[in-house]
Design a protein around this motif. Sequence first.
Motif, PDB file in Angstrom:
ATOM      1  N   PRO A   6       2.927  10.549  41.849  1.00 29.19           N
ATOM      2  CA  PRO A   6       4.300  10.146  42.153  1.00 29.19           C
ATOM      3  C   PRO A   6       4.974  11.112  43.127  1.00 29.19           C
ATOM      4  O   PRO A   6       4.837  12.328  43.003  1.00 29.19           O
ATOM      5  N   ILE A  11      10.965   9.595  43.047  1.00 29.83           N
ATOM      6  CA  ILE A  11      11.461   9.787  41.677  1.00 29.83           C
ATOM      7  C   ILE A  11      12.960  10.064  41.701  1.00 29.83           C
ATOM      8  O   ILE A  11      13.740   9.455  40.970  1.00 29.83           O
ATOM      9  N   GLN A  14      14.903   6.954  42.899  1.00 30.71           N
ATOM     10  CA  GLN A  14      14.817   5.906  41.886  1.00 30.71           C
ATOM     11  C   GLN A  14      15.754   6.226  40.726  1.00 30.71           C
ATOM     12  O   GLN A  14      16.507   5.371  40.264  1.00 30.71           O
TER      13      GLN A  14
ATOM     14  N   ILE B  37      -0.059  -0.672  50.534  1.00 26.88           N
ATOM     15  CA  ILE B  37       0.589  -0.591  49.222  1.00 26.88           C
ATOM     16  C   ILE B  37       1.227   0.765  48.987  1.00 26.88           C
ATOM     17  O   ILE B  37       1.990   0.928  48.045  1.00 26.88           O
ATOM     18  N   ALA B  38       0.936   1.743  49.862  1.00 27.64           N
ATOM     19  CA  ALA B  38       1.521   3.073  49.668  1.00 27.64           C
ATOM     20  C   ALA B  38       2.892   3.124  50.323  1.00 27.64           C
ATOM     21  O   ALA B  38       3.277   2.245  51.086  1.00 27.64           O
ATOM     22  N   ASP B  39       3.600   4.197  49.995  1.00 26.48           N
ATOM     23  CA  ASP B  39       4.912   4.433  50.576  1.00 26.48           C
ATOM     24  C   ASP B  39       4.734   4.869  52.035  1.00 26.48           C
ATOM     25  O   ASP B  39       3.641   5.271  52.449  1.00 26.48           O
ATOM     26  N   HIS B  88      -1.378  11.042  55.798  1.00 27.51           N
ATOM     27  CA  HIS B  88      -1.624  10.177  54.642  1.00 27.51           C
ATOM     28  C   HIS B  88      -0.388   9.976  53.780  1.00 27.51           C
ATOM     29  O   HIS B  88      -0.435  10.096  52.559  1.00 27.51           O
ATOM     30  N   GLY B  89       0.703   9.692  54.466  1.00 23.86           N
ATOM     31  CA  GLY B  89       1.909   9.352  53.730  1.00 23.86           C
ATOM     32  C   GLY B  89       2.629  10.529  53.098  1.00 23.86           C
ATOM     33  O   GLY B  89       3.475  10.321  52.237  1.00 23.86           O
ATOM     34  N   ARG B  90       2.280  11.759  53.501  1.00 21.61           N
ATOM     35  CA  ARG B  90       3.002  12.911  52.970  1.00 21.61           C
ATOM     36  C   ARG B  90       3.352  13.870  54.105  1.00 21.61           C
ATOM     37  O   ARG B  90       2.666  13.904  55.118  1.00 21.61           O
ATOM     38  N   ILE B 119      14.349   8.977  52.910  1.00 27.67           N
ATOM     39  CA  ILE B 119      14.562   7.558  52.637  1.00 27.67           C
ATOM     40  C   ILE B 119      13.312   6.854  53.152  1.00 27.67           C
ATOM     41  O   ILE B 119      13.216   6.475  54.313  1.00 27.67           O
ATOM     42  N   ASN B 122       9.960   2.590  50.527  1.00 30.51           N
ATOM     43  CA  ASN B 122      10.260   2.174  49.158  1.00 30.51           C
ATOM     44  C   ASN B 122      11.721   2.399  48.808  1.00 30.51           C
ATOM     45  O   ASN B 122      12.351   1.558  48.176  1.00 30.51           O
ATOM     46  N   VAL B 123      12.256   3.569  49.225  1.00 29.94           N
ATOM     47  CA  VAL B 123      13.654   3.853  48.913  1.00 29.94           C
ATOM     48  C   VAL B 123      14.549   2.852  49.629  1.00 29.94           C
ATOM     49  O   VAL B 123      15.502   2.318  49.046  1.00 29.94           O
ATOM     50  N   MET B 126      14.353  -0.344  47.903  1.00 32.23           N
ATOM     51  CA  MET B 126      15.093  -0.269  46.645  1.00 32.23           C
ATOM     52  C   MET B 126      16.596  -0.408  46.905  1.00 32.23           C
ATOM     53  O   MET B 126      17.287  -1.143  46.196  1.00 32.23           O
ATOM     54  N   LEU B 208       7.393  -1.548  45.884  1.00 32.99           N
ATOM     55  CA  LEU B 208       8.193  -0.585  45.121  1.00 32.99           C
ATOM     56  C   LEU B 208       7.784  -0.540  43.650  1.00 32.99           C
ATOM     57  O   LEU B 208       7.507   0.528  43.111  1.00 32.99           O
ATOM     58  N   ASN B 211       4.687   1.186  42.618  1.00 33.28           N
ATOM     59  CA  ASN B 211       4.615   2.618  42.892  1.00 33.28           C
ATOM     60  C   ASN B 211       4.809   3.375  41.579  1.00 33.28           C
ATOM     61  O   ASN B 211       5.744   3.110  40.828  1.00 33.28           O
ATOM     62  N   ILE B 212       3.915   4.304  41.335  1.00 37.73           N
ATOM     63  CA  ILE B 212       3.920   4.961  40.021  1.00 37.73           C
ATOM     64  C   ILE B 212       5.183   5.784  39.783  1.00 37.73           C
ATOM     65  O   ILE B 212       5.622   5.927  38.640  1.00 37.73           O
ATOM     66  N   ALA B 213       5.807   6.275  40.836  1.00 42.73           N
ATOM     67  CA  ALA B 213       7.021   7.076  40.655  1.00 42.73           C
ATOM     68  C   ALA B 213       8.140   6.209  40.082  1.00 42.73           C
ATOM     69  O   ALA B 213       8.889   6.630  39.193  1.00 42.73           O
ATOM     70  N   VAL B 214       8.229   4.985  40.606  1.00 41.33           N
ATOM     71  CA  VAL B 214       9.284   4.069  40.166  1.00 41.33           C
ATOM     72  C   VAL B 214       9.054   3.666  38.717  1.00 41.33           C
ATOM     73  O   VAL B 214       9.960   3.741  37.880  1.00 41.33           O
TER      74      VAL B 214
END
Lengths: 164, 352
Positions: A6, A11, A14, B37-39, B88-90, B119, B122-123, B126, B208, B211-214
Amino acid sequence: MELVTPGIGLIFWQLVVFLLVLFLLGKFAWKPIMSALHEREASIENALSAAEKAKLEMQALKADNEKLLAEARMERDKILNEATEAANNIVETSKQKANEEGARMIAQAREAIENEKRAAITEVKNMAASLSLEIAEQILRRELSDKTAQQALAQDYIREVTLN
Amino acid sequence: MKRLFVLLFSFLTLNAFAEAPAEGGEFEPGAMITHHIADDYIWHFADGAVVYLPVILVDNGEFKVFSSHNFYNEDHETVPYDGYALDHGRIYKLDANGEPIVHEGFASWFDPSLIDLSITKNVASMLLSVVLLLVIFSVIAGRYKSNPKAAPSGIQSFFEPIVVFIRDEIAKANIGPKYQRYMPYLLTVFFFIWFNNLLGLMPGGANLTGNIAVTMVLALLTLFITLFSSNKGYWKHIFATPGVPAWLAPIMIPVELMGIITKPISLMIRLFANITAGHIIILSLFSLIFIFESLAVSPLSVAFSIFMMFLELFVALLQAYIFTLLSAMYFGGAVEEHDHVDDMGFGDGTHH
């Protein structure tokens, strides 16, 4: 691996955004919606129960009316019966009275006849007695003109007396 | 509706086309799917329709805000910017040599001195869903306020049965007389998940709720609400489960304590896995065209995707329902009067 790690940023956002939307929706959407739903359901329920009550009242009213009607009918029948009975009674009593009157008159007539008859008989008896007496006097006057006849008669009387 | 689907598929197909050359000649379905599927720091609706989202970094307590456009050159390749690199998305901090800094004792992707509050796609998605939620439900609430006793009409009549269902079948049935307190959370969580599931199915939509964070945050909220509303009976069931002999306590207590944690974990994984799996399947079906490099596969692949899409529309609702239902059941377990309930914690025992 990327999928199941995550991100801190997501986080954070959200949590912040969800709590914010929870607060906002809770205050400005869910509260009025829930209370309106509740109110409406309560009013529908009230209306239904009121309708049910009205129905029951109507039924009671109808039953009352019917009872009244039945009572009235019964009253009418009773009055009619009583009237018929009274009329019958009147006829009956008049008949009886007439009969009695008739009987009484017959009895009076009979009594009068009896009295008349008795009086007549008495008169006849009296007349017969006086006639007999007159006849006897005439007879005696002629019989007692001679002495022997007088004696023979006396003898007869004596004999009769001793025989008694 | 039909037109919408045609549009949707044309977009997705275009995306797949667009992705193939961008990832270096050879088509890699795994990378394409993971990327979808990733952010992301950009919102890629279609080629040429890209929104560069703001990057917000807290680097040692210092805020840095800039557009993610800075990480891309004209050819849409990632480039380092201002001592940060996107990989890779980070976002990583770079040292003097332009290499990502790896902190001792932490995973390579984790930098304790850098907090990334960007932002992301996903944010942004959301926020969009939240705006939708707020607009739709404030309109509905307005209707209820303006004429509370009128029959529902329009959008109100679409959502009212759902709200009533959540109240009667989920909250009242599982929580009992104290359900009113949990209604705002249950309604919000249901519509939040449902709306975002559906938005995720839109062309170009963000994944969103996959996503595991959500899902983690939602599951943790359920856990905290459960713990904060738990009564004596709840803890009694954990530390002295009725009907279980005392000598079993050394086994029962750890199992029950673990149960507190596994419930939200299952919530988190269920939603994440269901939504992500749906996206993966649909993307895989499209990838078939490129794997076989044949247009002849496309009718089959599109037919399967349409079927999957309908299934996903159903899953979108189903998962929102399941999350809400299970949350309600956990709340119900926490506030239930446990006296003499012989139900082994399933909540189906007889109450005296």
